[in-house]
Design a protein around this motif. Structure first.
Motif, PDB file in Angstrom:
ATOM      1  N   THR A 158       0.841  -1.191   0.000  1.00 55.68           N
ATOM      2  CA  THR A 158       0.000   0.000   0.000  1.00 55.68           C
ATOM      3  C   THR A 158       0.880   1.247   0.000  1.00 55.68           C
ATOM      4  O   THR A 158       2.086   1.178   0.252  1.00 55.68           O
ATOM      5  CB  THR A 158      -0.885   0.018   1.255  1.00 55.68           C
ATOM      6  OG1 THR A 158      -0.036   0.105   2.418  1.00 55.68           O
ATOM      7  CG2 THR A 158      -1.732  -1.241   1.343  1.00 55.68           C
ATOM      8  N   PRO A 159       0.310   2.417  -0.249  1.00 54.02           N
ATOM      9  CA  PRO A 159       1.086   3.653  -0.073  1.00 54.02           C
ATOM     10  C   PRO A 159       1.594   3.784   1.361  1.00 54.02           C
ATOM     11  O   PRO A 159       0.980   3.278   2.310  1.00 54.02           O
ATOM     12  CB  PRO A 159       0.079   4.745  -0.417  1.00 54.02           C
ATOM     13  CG  PRO A 159      -0.934   4.088  -1.288  1.00 54.02           C
ATOM     14  CD  PRO A 159      -1.037   2.676  -0.795  1.00 54.02           C
ATOM     15  N   ALA A 160       2.699   4.489   1.522  1.00 52.47           N
ATOM     16  CA  ALA A 160       3.314   4.639   2.851  1.00 52.47           C
ATOM     17  C   ALA A 160       2.347   5.264   3.847  1.00 52.47           C
ATOM     18  O   ALA A 160       2.334   4.905   5.034  1.00 52.47           O
ATOM     19  CB  ALA A 160       4.578   5.489   2.728  1.00 52.47           C
ATOM     20  N   SER A 161       1.495   6.175   3.379  1.00 49.16           N
ATOM     21  CA  SER A 161       0.605   6.892   4.292  1.00 49.16           C
ATOM     22  C   SER A 161      -0.385   5.971   4.991  1.00 49.16           C
ATOM     23  O   SER A 161      -0.899   6.306   6.070  1.00 49.16           O
ATOM     24  CB  SER A 161      -0.160   7.975   3.526  1.00 49.16           C
ATOM     25  OG  SER A 161      -0.906   7.375   2.454  1.00 49.16           O
ATOM     26  N   ALA A 162      -0.670   4.805   4.392  1.00 52.78           N
ATOM     27  CA  ALA A 162      -1.638   3.880   4.990  1.00 52.78           C
ATOM     28  C   ALA A 162      -1.017   2.960   6.033  1.00 52.78           C
ATOM     29  O   ALA A 162      -1.743   2.277   6.767  1.00 52.78           O
ATOM     30  CB  ALA A 162      -2.297   3.041   3.889  1.00 52.78           C
TER      31      ALA A 162
END
Length: 896
Positions: free
Chosen positions: A77-81
């Protein structure tokens, strides 16, 4: 340090891919494919809010919808998640996660650093372990797990490969598939937010599926954790490491010669050697080391036999062997006779064994049979040069067949060329025979095995007793350092540094300080001519560079004139330097002395390091040095010296007698003690240290101090604070202290003086005497992970042991195993009880929750003592033994 929950990474029963995708070329798609096709027999789940199905994987819209909590989660997933997902997975019971995304702290970007902190905070309450972020993933071919976006799926084998670089992992996998090299586990550590090399080494040391470990290291985070884990792993299986970044740029600003020479890469080199690991220099070397390990080849010495059909190739191999310090094997008379019977008369009649260019399979096979019986070699290198007059295929089969017999453990091959050599190399790879493209490569592979064996042997050598530093000397040194720091001074002058060294028993040259030229002349009169005059300044490291040294002054007038001229020259060359006067020293007449440099430097990762090399004014130009990590003993100091070029000059040559090597070793050990006792001393130079047949003498020295230093020893030193006197109930007293490496002979003697029945109770088998190699292992412990306390009667000799108690803990300090032995003629005095109470108290102080031991059912006295001390006794599958367990969370029983 922790292996907690790593089983969920290495042996998961279920895996969930969060961020799975069907989009061609995406990471989520690649990982989904690898998980589906890797052969994993456990449960697989895909989590995707946008895709109704991911291949054949059961697919769910969110982590909350998963039917059961997965052991392992892979986050594509994207790092922000990542922080929220890690928190949710941890709350559901997931115990390990692989975070693929970049953007969590690498490069120091503030937003990424904050994300990383939130992710680790989310993992911590549930002890969820995180691999990554910014990593390729994890593969365990042994269980069919490919939780990565690698383009290839490696075959199962017994080599583990751990790397910080994902790109390097894919390169190694690509190479391995072409060479049929298999892996037990492959891990990309990425940015090492949680799981690091120390954790991996701790797990792999005990992993029965792994026979050898390859590491690609960019940096080490926690030095002590790494060293403890590496030393344990390297004692049990080969550990080969490739370290990137050989620059010494970090040493440019160092005050001393020692600091300038002790570059970061040299310290890593010393750390790897100290741990018993084998370092290679390039990716090519790492590939070849992996192939060599995959062949299970072992050596016991450095003697290489060479069999070839081309004389030139044999010469190249011989030159390479000589250049790397190996030994060309000699032919025994009976081997030469056997070869004479089966080879054409024109064969080389010596080593290398050249069997001529027309040699076919039969000749190779016969020569190998004869050479195999030769007693003077440790391995055989079989070489072949392509010719038009020999059947190359028959040669390959003959050598492969020989490798399947008892030569398998000591046979290397080198098929020169490319067009005709390719099929031969493929055949050898499939047969598990190490094969190399050039003579240099083959010989270097052999010498790596030799180096590894030497590193392992070094771990088991019994050193002499350590240098003795007087209590009064330590107190003088502490006072000198404290008073200098209190006065706001961070640099000790040469006379002060010599006083510091003298307090630690290092022989130093006599000198006097003088405030002005007239005082210098008076000092010279007292010392006697000729003398050396040196400027005294806290700001000048290299006095000779600014005209601050004058030698062979033979009169008071010469001293005054030299001092006046020196003040002018130094003031001009270094106008900002503080000049505090002069030092006057006698000219030392030791015409056969070699000039060495010894010292202490501080490394940002590994803390204090000890250095030795060739000294003199050109020390940095020569660049000859070896480093070691404290604590040192005589064996380790000797090995340091062996790794310098100047070591050859310390031996006898022409009319020059050999230098007193033991005296040089002693200086290094004393510097090690100084570095441990006085962490404020972050740099110290002895240059030169004169060494000849009469011993050593420190002529010039300088030290730099820091206020309130962090104590950053990479290896736990001897814990002298545990030394005490035990008084038993009957008034008998015993001296108690931790084990030291030089105690190995005493442990052997203890076993000799014990009843065979008692030894059987201790070792669970028929043992008449402790083998020396086991005694060495039991005496050379990692004080950070283990402890052994020795007891001897108060008036007895140091080697006259009465008993020993040991403790070996796990990396998480949850539980530790104990073992205790009391000399048979001293039993029933209460010593065993006191030893047990002491080790339990030690374990409790170190934070362990449990201490356990394996005890034979027939060992009634031990079982009775354990119960009296509050242990529980549990029976297991083996009816002959029980598990004795102490719960250290409960109050201890009173000592008495």
């Amino acid at each position: 340090m922790s292996v907690r929950n790593l089983d969920a990474l290495f042996r998961p029963q279920s895996v969930a891919l969060v961020g799975a995708s069907n989009r061609p070329g995406s990471v989520g798609t690649a990982i989904a494919h690898n998980l589906s096709t890797g052969g994993f027999s456990g449960k697989l789940f895909a989590v995707s809010p946008h895709e109704p199905a991911i291949g054949a994987l059961p697919t769910y819209r969110s982590v909350a919808e998963l039917p059961t909590p997965p052991d392992l989660a892979v986050l594509a997933t994207p790092a922000s998640a990542a922080p929220e997902l890690i928190a949710e997975l941890g709350q559901r019971g997931t115990r390990a996660a692989i975070v693929i995304a970049a953007g969590l702290g690498e490069g120091g970007a503030q937003a990424g650093v904050e994300l990383l902190g939130r992710m680790l905070d989310a993992a911590r309450p549930n002890l969820l372990r995180v691999l990554g972020p910014n990593c390729l993933g994890f593969l365990s071919p042994r269980v069919g797990l490919n939780a990565s976006f690698s383009h290839l799926n490696p075959v199962s084998g017994d080599i583990a490969f751990i790397a910080q670089s994902g790109a390097l992992v894919t390169s190694v996998l690509d190479w391995a598939v072409g060479r049929s090299v298999g892996f037990s586990h492959v891990a990309s550590l990425g940015d090492v937010a949680d799981i690091d090399f120390g954790d991996m080494l701790d797990w792999l040391a005990l992993d029965t599926a792994t026979r050898a470990i390859l590491l690609y290291v960019e940096s080490v985070t926690y030095a002590r954790k790494f060293m403890s884990a590496a030393r344990i792993a390297a004692r049990t299986k080969p550990v080969i490491v490739l370290k990137s970044g050989r620059s010494a740029a970090g040493a440019k600003a160092a005050l001393s010669h020692t600091g300038a020479l002790a570059g970061s890469d040299a310290v890593y080199d010393a750390a790897f050697r100290r741990a018993g690991m084998l370092r290679v220099e390039s990716l090519h070397d790492l590939f070849e080391a992996a192939e060599t390990l995959a062949s299970h080849i072992t050596v016991t010495g450095d003697r290489l036999a060479i069999l070839t059909n081309g004389g030139g190739a044999g010469v190249l191999a011989t030159d390479a062997l000589d250049g790397l310090g190996g030994t060309l094997a000699e032919l025994a008379p009976e081997t030469r006779t056997a070869l004479d019977r089966i080879l054409p008369s024109a064969w080389s009649h010596g080593m290398p064994v050249d069997i001529l260019g027309d040699a076919g399979g039969d000749r190779y096979a016969a020569a190998l049979d004869a050479l195999e019986a030769n007693p003077g070699q440790d391995a055989i290198l079989v070489m072949n040069c392509p010719t038009a007059v020999a059947d190359n295929a028959s040669v390959v089969e003959a050598v492969a067949a020989a490798a399947g017999r008892r030569t398998r453990s000591r046979l290397l091959t080198c098929w020169l060329g490319e067009a005709t050599a390719g099929p031969a190399r493929a055949r050898f790879a499939s047969a598990g025979v190490p094969t190399y493209d050039t003579p240099d490569d083959a010989v270097q592979a052999f010498m790596r095995l030799v180096a590894y064996r030497r590193n392992q042997a070094l771990l088991l050598e019994t050193p002499p007793a350590a240098a003795s530093i007087s209590t009064e000397g330590r107190a003088r040194a502490r006072k000198l350092v404290s008073s200098s720091l209190t006065a706001g001074r961070s640099v000790l002058t040469a006379p002060e540094t010599r006083s510091l060294l003298a307090a630690y028993g290092v022989p130093v040259a006599v000198s006097e300080s003088a405030a002005d030229p007239a005082a210098a002349a008076l000092a010279a009169e007292r010392i006697r001519y000729p003398v050396a005059l040196k400027i005294l300044s806290p700001d000048l490291s290299h006095k000779s560079d600014v005209g601050g040294v004058k030698l062979n002054l033979a009169s008071a007038q010469a001293v005054r004139e030299a001092a006046d001229a020196m003040l002018q020259a130094v003031s001009k060359a270094a106008p900002d330097a503080r000049l505090e006067g002069f030092t006057v020293e006698p000219m030392i007449e030791r015409p056969q002395a070699r000039e060495l440099i010894c010292g202490i430097a501080d490394d940002a990762t590994f803390g204090p390091t000890i250095l030795v090399g060739q000294g003199g004014v050109a020390v940095e130009v020569i660049g000859d040095r070896a480093l070691g990590l404290p604590p040192l003993n005589g064996v380790l100091a000797r090995d340091m010296i062996r790794h310098t070029r100047v070591a050859k000059l310390l031996g006898a040559y022409r009319d020059v007698a050999a230098a007193d090597l033991a005296a040089v070793e002693d200086v290094l050990v004393r510097l090690s003690d100084l570095a441990i006792d006085l962490p404020e001393v972050v740099e110290l130079d002895i240059n030169p240290l004169l060494a000849d047949a009469d011993g050593v003498l420190a002529l010039d020295a300088r030290a730099r101090l820091v206020q309130a230093p962090e104590r950053r020893l990479a290896i736990e030193p001897y814990p002298a604070e545990l030394e005490k006197t035990l008084t038993l109930a009957d008034g008998e007293t015993f001296a108690l202290r931790p084990v030291r490496p030089d105690d190995a002979p005493a442990l052997v003697e203890l076993s000799r003086r014990s009843d065979p029945a008692d030894l059987r109770m201790r070792f669970f088998g028929a043992v008449t005497e402790l083998p020396p190699h086991l005694a060495a292992r039991l005496s050379q412990i990692d004080y950070d992970r283990e402890m052994a306390l020795l007891a001897r009667a108060d008036k007895a000799a140091e080697a006259d042991l009465a008993g020993i108690v040991r403790l070996a803990g796990d990396p998480d300090r949850i539980e530790a195993e104990y073992a205790v032995a009391v000399r048979s003629d001293l039993k029933h005095h209460g010593l065993g009880r006191r030893l047990m109470q002491e080790i339990l108290a030690y374990a409790r102080a170190r934070g362990y929750a449990r201490v356990f031991g394996r005890v034979l059912v027939e060992n009634k006295p031990m079982l009775s003592l354990a119960r009296e001390l509050g242990a529980t006794v549990r029976h297991g599958a083996d009816p002959s033994e029980v598990r004795v367990e102490f719960d250290l969370t409960r109050p201890p029983s009173p000592i008495g």
